[in-house]
Design a protein around this motif. Structure first.
Motif, PDB file in Angstrom:
ATOM      1  N   ARG A   1      -6.680 -13.852   3.614  1.00 25.67           N
ATOM      2  CA  ARG A   1      -7.279 -12.677   4.232  1.00 25.67           C
ATOM      3  C   ARG A   1      -6.520 -12.276   5.476  1.00 25.67           C
ATOM      4  O   ARG A   1      -6.096 -13.134   6.242  1.00 25.67           O
TER       5      ARG A   1
ATOM      6  N   THR B   1      -8.719  -7.974   9.128  1.00 25.21           N
ATOM      7  CA  THR B   1      -9.727  -7.025   8.632  1.00 25.21           C
ATOM      8  C   THR B   1      -9.463  -6.746   7.158  1.00 25.21           C
ATOM      9  O   THR B   1      -8.819  -5.762   6.799  1.00 25.21           O
TER      10      THR B   1
ATOM     11  N   GLN C   1       0.833  -1.208   0.000  1.00 22.59           N
ATOM     12  CA  GLN C   1       0.000   0.000   0.000  1.00 22.59           C
ATOM     13  C   GLN C   1       0.864   1.253   0.000  1.00 22.59           C
ATOM     14  O   GLN C   1       0.600   2.201  -0.726  1.00 22.59           O
TER      15      GLN C   1
ATOM     16  N   ASP D   1     -11.490  -5.870   4.814  1.00 23.49           N
ATOM     17  CA  ASP D   1     -12.431  -5.002   4.099  1.00 23.49           C
ATOM     18  C   ASP D   1     -11.670  -3.948   3.305  1.00 23.49           C
ATOM     19  O   ASP D   1     -10.748  -3.322   3.808  1.00 23.49           O
ATOM     20  N   GLY D   2     -12.060  -3.777   2.079  1.00 20.89           N
ATOM     21  CA  GLY D   2     -11.403  -2.786   1.241  1.00 20.89           C
ATOM     22  C   GLY D   2     -10.184  -3.333   0.524  1.00 20.89           C
ATOM     23  O   GLY D   2      -9.671  -2.690  -0.386  1.00 20.89           O
ATOM     24  N   LEU D   3      -9.694  -4.506   0.933  1.00 16.73           N
ATOM     25  CA  LEU D   3      -8.565  -5.125   0.211  1.00 16.73           C
ATOM     26  C   LEU D   3      -9.130  -6.135  -0.801  1.00 16.73           C
ATOM     27  O   LEU D   3      -9.996  -6.929  -0.450  1.00 16.73           O
ATOM     28  N   PRO D   4      -8.627  -6.100  -2.032  1.00 16.09           N
ATOM     29  CA  PRO D   4      -9.092  -7.096  -3.005  1.00 16.09           C
ATOM     30  C   PRO D   4      -8.610  -8.471  -2.546  1.00 16.09           C
ATOM     31  O   PRO D   4      -7.412  -8.689  -2.406  1.00 16.09           O
ATOM     32  N   HIS D   5      -9.534  -9.378  -2.272  1.00 14.58           N
ATOM     33  CA  HIS D   5      -9.114 -10.694  -1.793  1.00 14.58           C
ATOM     34  C   HIS D   5     -10.087 -11.792  -2.180  1.00 14.58           C
ATOM     35  O   HIS D   5     -11.272 -11.552  -2.393  1.00 14.58           O
TER      36      HIS D   5
ATOM     37  N   PRO E   1     -14.046  -3.561 -10.024  1.00 16.98           N
ATOM     38  CA  PRO E   1     -13.344  -4.444  -9.077  1.00 16.98           C
ATOM     39  C   PRO E   1     -14.081  -5.768  -8.879  1.00 16.98           C
ATOM     40  O   PRO E   1     -15.310  -5.800  -8.946  1.00 16.98           O
TER      41      PRO E   1
ATOM     42  N   GLN F   1      -7.821  -4.619 -11.549  1.00 12.83           N
ATOM     43  CA  GLN F   1      -7.257  -3.341 -11.095  1.00 12.83           C
ATOM     44  C   GLN F   1      -6.311  -2.765 -12.137  1.00 12.83           C
ATOM     45  O   GLN F   1      -6.332  -1.570 -12.424  1.00 12.83           O
TER      46      GLN F   1
END
Lengths: 338, 338
Positions: free
Chosen positions: A146, A149, A135, A151-155, A316, A310
């Protein structure tokens, strides 16, 4: 120094056409492209992709970061890798496997150099240092796995909850009431925060409680020897056990061979169900293991897709959780008393 | 845009020192280097390796080209790969695994772009198309394996002659006189010219003739299922057989389990010796297989060394042939009649 003009002459096409191929600026028929490629090879023309990359900031290379020196690279890992490489190839990207440690030190060094367009992270830790590094560098990435947390990460990841639920349901349905979990070695520093180990253990605790099954967890590293040792412990310390769930695939092979060595009949006396395994590895056991099949082919493809979307600026890919699917084998049966 | 000045300030060093680290122009202490690296990470400074590479023509990345989609990527392959990656890392190079086909088409596309300094070729064919392509492009390379005429090519390989000699000698010494070879599937188009298959078969023919052992060769692909099928054929078609040599590692597992399924006692009734195998795979058999241990760790290291010496302009590494080494297990014994 070979020039584009030389290539054009050799291939019998215009310089503009050579340029279209080199710079991907216009579609060219496969036949013409092949002629130009051949001329370039014969003349030893270097496309000088580095200069192109400098201009376009694109190399069309993506790296799958796999801590191969910590983790075992077995058939399951190979399934993730080859399906990811296939998916990349279909979209005209090249995927390489990159054996870097989990701490991210090498990632900094290499990704910061703009030699790859993006990274697929494998063997994700719950607090994975690599995420923050990528990042901060600004490199596109996707996780197969994963963090705590995500959330918001492409996984994309295995749905461990559903996998364990279905596995316990299968054994419970056969009549098993004493179901031991042979977990990964969570006490080992490299694996304390390793998502698959933490999540399968948590899911087992929850599901076992729901079914009223006594919670018994033993740890094993991912080797047949460790699996054999743990099989002996299961029978010595928990003699009422009728079924064993095993997280690691080579440990599962060891549990089966260990039980047999001790004179126990698999599956008539005790059932073994591998939680995350490839069919290839399952066939190495005798009898062939009943497994929850790791969705390696699906996740390799989806993880690559999540990254390429991406890179292409496309819509996404929403996070995907895929359960391992039940595949019958010869190591599960009704318990004798059932 | 973060500059070298920003990095220097953050790290508390001079701009010149940052430049030394970035351009590798002067040695810098590890502590200072670490400070600068950290400052670069924290500031999101991109070293812009592409520009550096353009100037120096060096990326310090080397690719191991492995046709993973044709060949099985098992423990032996992993040994080659991880030891090569280790050897590269020790010399401050980065090794990536690159799943490209044996025809060399993708090699042209990628290597021609100067994104890697050199290539280690795995799974070499006797007439490997990739060799000519790399020569015409002018990319440094080394082979782990050999073409028919490898003279002048930097290469390291298994010494198949000595390996087969030692294996036959071992079995002959135990008293075996009917020793079947379960070879690779030379009739398959992908493997017809695959060095390890061709060379082990030729060596067996020669050595068997020397020892006066009848030459019996059956083919098997590298799966346990195929190994089980071939085990049945051995016993049905050549009932006097007392020992089996197996080239492929998963086929060897299948030969053992197949013989046992048919009610044959391994090793009391029939011995099995795997010709090219990793200890990890050997442990998956029951009893653990007696093997000629593939020198994967040695060859991965030597192949990388052969390439890096070229990149560094050092004395070339002379070609190295390393035999597989005998490792006793539980699948070989004197024949009953012996």
């Amino acid at each position: 120094m070979v020039t584009m003009r030389d290539v054009a002459q050799r291939a019998g096409v215009s310089i503009a056409t050579v340029s279209f191929v080199l710079n991907d600026t216009k579609p060219v028929t496969p036949a013409t492209r092949a002629k130009i490629e051949r001329a370039m090879t014969e003349l030893g023309f270097r496309r000088n992709m580095v200069a192109r990359a400098l201009a376009s900031r694109r190399t069309r290379i993506i790296a799958m970061a796999y801590p191969a020196l910590d983790h075992r690279f077995g058939f399951s890992a190979a399934e993730f890798f080859t399906s990811a490489a296939d998916a990349a190839r279909k979209q005209d990207y090249h995927l390489v496997l990159w054996p870097v440690g989990n701490d991210g030190a090498e990632l900094t060094e290499l990704v910061g150099q703009s030699l790859v367009d993006g990274v697929v992270l494998m063997e994700v830790q719950l607090d994975d240092a690599r995420v923050g590094i990528l990042q901060s560098i600004g490199t596109p990435f996707a996780l197969i796995g994963r963090t705590t947390t995500p959330d918001g990460l492409p996984h994309v990841d295995i749905d461990f909850e559903t996998t364990v639920e279905n596995a316990v349901e299968e054994l419970y349905g056969l009549g098993h009431r004493q179901i031991v979990l042979v977990a990964g070695d969570l006490s080992h520093p490299s694996f304390r925060n390793y998502g698959p180990y933490v999540r399968t253990e948590a899911a087992y605790r929850r599901v076992a409680a729901e079914y009223g099954v006594q919670i018994v967890i033993l740890e094993s590293s991912d080797t047949t020897r460790s699996g054999q040792e743990v099989a002996a412990r299961v029978m010595a310390e928990h003699p009422g056990t009728t079924a064993v769930l095993v997280v690691n695939e080579y440990a599962a092979l060891g549990v089966v061979s260990g039980l047999k060595k001790l004179g126990h009949d698999v599956p008539r006396e005790i059932s073994v169900l591998a939680l995350l395994m490839s069919p290839e590895t399952a066939r190495l056991a005798d009898p062939e293991l009943t497994i929850m099949r790791t969705p390696g082919p699906e996740l390799g493809q989806l993880g690559t897709e999540a990254l390429i979307r991406q890179l292409e600026g496309a819509e996404p890919l929403p996070p995907q959780l895929v359960p391992a699917s039940y595949q019958p084998g010869g190591t599960t049966a009704r318990p004798r008393s059932g």
